[in-house]
Write a protein that holds these residues in place. Sequence first.
Motif, PDB file in Angstrom:
ATOM      1  N   ILE A   1       0.829  -1.206   0.000  1.00 19.02           N
ATOM      2  CA  ILE A   1       0.000   0.000   0.000  1.00 19.02           C
ATOM      3  C   ILE A   1       0.867   1.261   0.000  1.00 19.02           C
ATOM      4  O   ILE A   1       0.608   2.213  -0.736  1.00 19.02           O
ATOM      5  CB  ILE A   1      -0.942  -0.003   1.226  1.00 19.02           C
ATOM      6  CG1 ILE A   1      -2.004  -1.091   1.063  1.00 19.02           C
ATOM      7  CG2 ILE A   1      -1.600   1.358   1.424  1.00 19.02           C
ATOM      8  CD1 ILE A   1      -2.777  -1.384   2.331  1.00 19.02           C
ATOM      9  N   VAL A   2       1.900   1.248   0.829  1.00 21.73           N
ATOM     10  CA  VAL A   2       2.767   2.429   0.948  1.00 21.73           C
ATOM     11  C   VAL A   2       3.604   2.631  -0.316  1.00 21.73           C
ATOM     12  O   VAL A   2       3.861   3.770  -0.727  1.00 21.73           O
ATOM     13  CB  VAL A   2       3.671   2.304   2.189  1.00 21.73           C
ATOM     14  CG1 VAL A   2       4.562   3.533   2.342  1.00 21.73           C
ATOM     15  CG2 VAL A   2       2.829   2.109   3.452  1.00 21.73           C
TER      16      VAL A   2
ATOM     17  N   GLY B   1       8.932  -1.582  -5.705  1.00 23.78           N
ATOM     18  CA  GLY B   1       9.552  -2.522  -4.762  1.00 23.78           C
ATOM     19  C   GLY B   1      10.279  -1.878  -3.606  1.00 23.78           C
ATOM     20  O   GLY B   1      10.811  -2.579  -2.742  1.00 23.78           O
ATOM     21  N   VAL B   2      10.309  -0.555  -3.548  1.00 26.05           N
ATOM     22  CA  VAL B   2      10.909   0.171  -2.428  1.00 26.05           C
ATOM     23  C   VAL B   2      10.024   1.370  -2.112  1.00 26.05           C
ATOM     24  O   VAL B   2       9.199   1.782  -2.927  1.00 26.05           O
ATOM     25  CB  VAL B   2      12.344   0.651  -2.731  1.00 26.05           C
ATOM     26  CG1 VAL B   2      13.287  -0.536  -2.901  1.00 26.05           C
ATOM     27  CG2 VAL B   2      12.361   1.543  -3.962  1.00 26.05           C
ATOM     28  N   ILE B   3      10.226   1.936  -0.944  1.00 30.98           N
ATOM     29  CA  ILE B   3       9.444   3.102  -0.516  1.00 30.98           C
ATOM     30  C   ILE B   3      10.394   4.280  -0.368  1.00 30.98           C
ATOM     31  O   ILE B   3      11.350   4.210   0.434  1.00 30.98           O
ATOM     32  CB  ILE B   3       8.734   2.826   0.828  1.00 30.98           C
ATOM     33  CG1 ILE B   3       7.765   1.643   0.695  1.00 30.98           C
ATOM     34  CG2 ILE B   3       8.005   4.062   1.330  1.00 30.98           C
ATOM     35  CD1 ILE B   3       7.217   1.166   2.035  1.00 30.98           C
ATOM     36  N   ASP B   4      10.139   5.339  -1.113  1.00 34.93           N
ATOM     37  CA  ASP B   4      10.996   6.520  -0.951  1.00 34.93           C
ATOM     38  C   ASP B   4      10.449   7.392   0.171  1.00 34.93           C
ATOM     39  O   ASP B   4       9.359   7.154   0.706  1.00 34.93           O
ATOM     40  CB  ASP B   4      11.150   7.306  -2.256  1.00 34.93           C
ATOM     41  CG  ASP B   4       9.840   7.866  -2.777  1.00 34.93           C
ATOM     42  OD1 ASP B   4       8.997   8.300  -1.961  1.00 34.93           O
ATOM     43  OD2 ASP B   4       9.657   7.883  -4.007  1.00 34.93           O
TER      44      ASP B   4
ATOM     45  N   GLU C   1      -5.014   3.527   6.105  1.00 39.70           N
ATOM     46  CA  GLU C   1      -5.308   3.108   7.474  1.00 39.70           C
ATOM     47  C   GLU C   1      -4.558   1.835   7.832  1.00 39.70           C
ATOM     48  O   GLU C   1      -4.466   1.451   8.999  1.00 39.70           O
ATOM     49  CB  GLU C   1      -6.806   2.891   7.660  1.00 39.70           C
ATOM     50  CG  GLU C   1      -7.358   1.710   6.882  1.00 39.70           C
ATOM     51  CD  GLU C   1      -8.869   1.738   6.741  1.00 39.70           C
ATOM     52  OE1 GLU C   1      -9.460   0.641   6.713  1.00 39.70           O
ATOM     53  OE2 GLU C   1      -9.447   2.829   6.658  1.00 39.70           O
ATOM     54  N   ASN C   2      -3.979   1.171   6.836  1.00 42.48           N
ATOM     55  CA  ASN C   2      -3.266  -0.094   7.059  1.00 42.48           C
ATOM     56  C   ASN C   2      -1.746   0.063   7.082  1.00 42.48           C
ATOM     57  O   ASN C   2      -1.019  -0.923   6.985  1.00 42.48           O
ATOM     58  CB  ASN C   2      -3.650  -1.096   5.963  1.00 42.48           C
ATOM     59  CG  ASN C   2      -5.138  -1.395   5.970  1.00 42.48           C
ATOM     60  OD1 ASN C   2      -5.676  -1.864   6.965  1.00 42.48           O
ATOM     61  ND2 ASN C   2      -5.821  -1.098   4.872  1.00 42.48           N
ATOM     62  N   VAL C   3      -1.255   1.298   7.226  1.00 44.55           N
ATOM     63  CA  VAL C   3       0.194   1.543   7.194  1.00 44.55           C
ATOM     64  C   VAL C   3       0.923   0.743   8.259  1.00 44.55           C
ATOM     65  O   VAL C   3       2.000   0.210   8.025  1.00 44.55           O
ATOM     66  CB  VAL C   3       0.483   3.053   7.357  1.00 44.55           C
ATOM     67  CG1 VAL C   3       1.950   3.285   7.681  1.00 44.55           C
ATOM     68  CG2 VAL C   3       0.100   3.794   6.086  1.00 44.55           C
ATOM     69  N   PHE C   4       0.329   0.643   9.452  1.00 40.72           N
ATOM     70  CA  PHE C   4       0.980  -0.101  10.530  1.00 40.72           C
ATOM     71  C   PHE C   4       0.476  -1.543  10.590  1.00 40.72           C
ATOM     72  O   PHE C   4       0.359  -2.139  11.664  1.00 40.72           O
ATOM     73  CB  PHE C   4       0.751   0.609  11.868  1.00 40.72           C
ATOM     74  CG  PHE C   4       1.523   1.885  12.004  1.00 40.72           C
ATOM     75  CD1 PHE C   4       2.869   1.875  12.314  1.00 40.72           C
ATOM     76  CD2 PHE C   4       0.900   3.101  11.777  1.00 40.72           C
ATOM     77  CE1 PHE C   4       3.578   3.053  12.428  1.00 40.72           C
ATOM     78  CE2 PHE C   4       1.599   4.293  11.884  1.00 40.72           C
ATOM     79  CZ  PHE C   4       2.954   4.268  12.205  1.00 40.72           C
ATOM     80  N   GLY C   5       0.210  -2.124   9.425  1.00 35.53           N
ATOM     81  CA  GLY C   5      -0.299  -3.480   9.346  1.00 35.53           C
ATOM     82  C   GLY C   5      -1.797  -3.478   9.135  1.00 35.53           C
ATOM     83  O   GLY C   5      -2.515  -2.606   9.646  1.00 35.53           O
TER      84      GLY C   5
END
Length: 335
Positions: A78-79, A85-88, A109-113
Motif C-alpha cells: 500500500i505504501v 519494490g521500495v518506498i521513498d 489506514e493499514n500503514v501499521f499493518g
Amino acid sequence: MLGRLFFGVGYESRESWVKKTLAFSSMENKIEISRAIHIALIKCVDLDGDGICSWTEFAAFVMPLGVSEHDAKAAFAIVDTNKNGVIDEMEFAEAISRYYLDTEPNPFENVFGVWAKRTPDNHFLNAKLARIFDMQDRRKIGKVEARDFVAWGRKCAQFANVKFTDEMSQRWKNAWAAFYGKGYEGKRDWVKKMLEFGNMENNIVIGKAIIVSLFKCVDLDGDGVCTWTEFAAFVMPLGIDEEDAKKAFEIIDLDGKGTIDDMEFAEACAHYYFDPKRSAYENFYGVWEWDKKPPNLGRQKATGDDFQDNKGKRESTSSNAQTAVSGESSCCAIQ
C-alpha cells in the motif's frame, strides 16, 4: 529526537495525545506539515541510509509492534504507491501522514499493518463477554481450555455433594467445545468471534440450541430441570456469592416454579451472550454491576493493550462463528 517530534512533553496521557493530534488535524495544510515531520521517521526506518525503505527495513519497522509478516507485506504494498519494490521518503511520509490525519477510511489506514474493520464498540456486550471469560479462565493464562471446564464441573459436583463421573466429565468437555473449541487465540479473539456470532441472523435461536449442552452439565441428576442447589453449584465456583446466585436463579426461573427447565436456561444464557443492550439477563452468571468502562481484553497488536483504539481493532484473520464440534454446533470453534 524522534520521540520528541511525535510526542514530546506536551501531553499527559493517551487521551491528551489523541486530543492534540486531532487538534493538529484541523489545521490548514496539515498533510504538508505532517509530511515534513514524518521525513524524520524514515531516517530511522532507512537502516542503511540509502534514502529508500526496502521490504526488509519496513518489516523491521512494523513487525516489532506485533504486526504479522503477512499484514506487513500488505501494508508495504500500500505504501509503495509507484510499485517499484521500495518506498521513498515522500511515499513513506505521505502514507504515515494520511494514517494519522485522514478522517475517512482509505488504504492508508493499514500503514501499521492490516487491521479489520468492525462495528462500533459495544462496551457493555464486550464487558459481559470479557467477564465470563475471566471467570472461566480458572488458571489465568488468557485461554479457557477443556481442562478448565472439567475442573469447573468437578467443583460443581463437589458443591452439590455428588460423585463426579466420567460421563459428567465428557458433558463438560462437550460444553467447552460448544463455547470455545480450538478456534481462538485468546480472550480478545474469543470475544471477537462471539460478537461475530452475535451478528448472525437468528443468533438467539441458534445460541439456545448450542447452550443446551451446558444445561446437561448443570442438571446433575439428569431429571431435566435445574434446582436451586444445582444452579448454586454451577455459578458459585465462579466466585458468585449465594445472595447474588439466588437473584440470578429467580431471574431465570421465568414461571416461578422453583426450578429452571432447559429452555428457560438456554433462553437466559443466550441473551447474556448476545444481547447488546442491558436487561435482567446480564445477571445470568450472578448479579453483576457494570462499571461502564471498556473491558481489558488483553494484548492488542501494534497499538497497545486497551480494546478501545482510534484506528479500530487490528486483526489479520477472520473465521466463521459457527461450526460443528464433536457432533455439536459451536459459537467459537473452527475445524
